[in-house]
Design a protein around this motif. Structure first.
Motif, PDB file in Angstrom:
ATOM      1  N   ASN A  71     -31.711  24.474 -41.228  1.00  0.00           N
ATOM      2  CA  ASN A  71     -30.346  24.695 -41.494  1.00  0.00           C
ATOM      3  C   ASN A  71     -30.158  24.606 -42.944  1.00  0.00           C
ATOM      4  O   ASN A  71     -30.979  24.274 -43.872  1.00  0.00           O
ATOM      5  CB  ASN A  71     -29.624  23.284 -40.897  1.00  0.00           C
ATOM      6  N   THR A  72     -29.191  25.023 -43.392  1.00  0.00           N
ATOM      7  CA  THR A  72     -28.534  24.941 -44.741  1.00  0.00           C
ATOM      8  C   THR A  72     -27.052  24.631 -44.672  1.00  0.00           C
ATOM      9  O   THR A  72     -26.370  24.799 -43.895  1.00  0.00           O
ATOM     10  CB  THR A  72     -28.417  26.425 -45.336  1.00  0.00           C
ATOM     11  N   VAL A  73     -26.851  23.677 -45.641  1.00  0.00           N
ATOM     12  CA  VAL A  73     -25.567  23.117 -45.892  1.00  0.00           C
ATOM     13  C   VAL A  73     -25.088  23.579 -47.438  1.00  0.00           C
ATOM     14  O   VAL A  73     -25.696  23.502 -48.076  1.00  0.00           O
ATOM     15  CB  VAL A  73     -25.229  21.664 -45.470  1.00  0.00           C
ATOM     16  N   GLN A  76     -21.666  21.390 -52.231  1.00  0.00           N
ATOM     17  CA  GLN A  76     -20.624  20.726 -52.384  1.00  0.00           C
ATOM     18  C   GLN A  76     -20.501  20.129 -53.731  1.00  0.00           C
ATOM     19  O   GLN A  76     -20.300  18.989 -53.852  1.00  0.00           O
ATOM     20  CB  GLN A  76     -20.732  19.425 -51.406  1.00  0.00           C
ATOM     21  N   ALA A  93     -26.644  25.469 -52.184  1.00  0.00           N
ATOM     22  CA  ALA A  93     -27.027  25.198 -50.942  1.00  0.00           C
ATOM     23  C   ALA A  93     -28.123  24.123 -51.015  1.00  0.00           C
ATOM     24  O   ALA A  93     -28.655  23.725 -51.820  1.00  0.00           O
ATOM     25  CB  ALA A  93     -27.099  26.296 -49.953  1.00  0.00           C
ATOM     26  N   TRP A  94     -27.900  23.235 -49.640  1.00  0.00           N
ATOM     27  CA  TRP A  94     -29.283  22.458 -49.453  1.00  0.00           C
ATOM     28  C   TRP A  94     -30.064  23.024 -48.275  1.00  0.00           C
ATOM     29  O   TRP A  94     -29.366  23.257 -47.262  1.00  0.00           O
ATOM     30  CB  TRP A  94     -28.678  20.827 -49.093  1.00  0.00           C
TER      31      TRP A  94
END
Length: 144
Positions: A71-73, A76, A93-94
């Motif tokens: 996944n990527t988040v 922020q 992104a992470w």
């Protein structure tokens, strides 16, 4: 960027200092075997021979070809500070792996996301950090 396939599941990564400074991708060569001493072997096209991956110029390390990212988040507002004082890069992104670890991704000069180069990393700048001092995770401590 599409990574080459590899019969061993490993790639040798090469990147010049200029590519690092300009935030450009390096190149990958498939690891097609292992020497009796345990060295990763790649094909040196100029010599027409299999050679240890680390013997070619600008070798940075080995990478697994299959993505561990699940996944990527969004970044922020986090940024990466550099030891050399260069302008911090925003984390766009992470990338979260199957173990739950997050790796920061930054944009290179071509606009593609890529993992940050760990050797020049000075710490993370958190969103809204008033004194702009880098956050450095503490070394792991033993649990009682």
């Amino acid at each position: 960027m599409t990574l080459p396939t590899s019969p061993t599941g490993w790639l040798a990564y090469y990147r010049t200092n200029e590519e690092v400074e300009r935030k450009r991708h390096g190149r990958h060569l498939p690891v097609d075997g292992w020497s009796p001493e345990g060295d990763a072997l790649v094909v040196d096209r100029r010599r027409g021979a299999r050679v240890p991956a680390a013997s070619l110029p600008h070798f940075r390390g080995l990478q697994v070809t299959e993505s561990d990212t699940v996944n990527t988040v969004p970044g922020q507002g986090w940024s990466i500070a550099y030891l050399n004082g260069a302008t911090p890069d925003p984390v766009i992104a992470w990338a979260v792996d199957r173990h739950g670890y997050a790796k920061p991704l930054i944009a290179n000069s071509d606009g593609y996301a890529e993992p940050w180069e760990q050797e020049s990393h000075g710490g993370f700048l958190s969103p809204g950090n008033p004194d702009n001092s880098p956050y450095r995770p503490a070394p792991e401590q033993e649990m009682d």
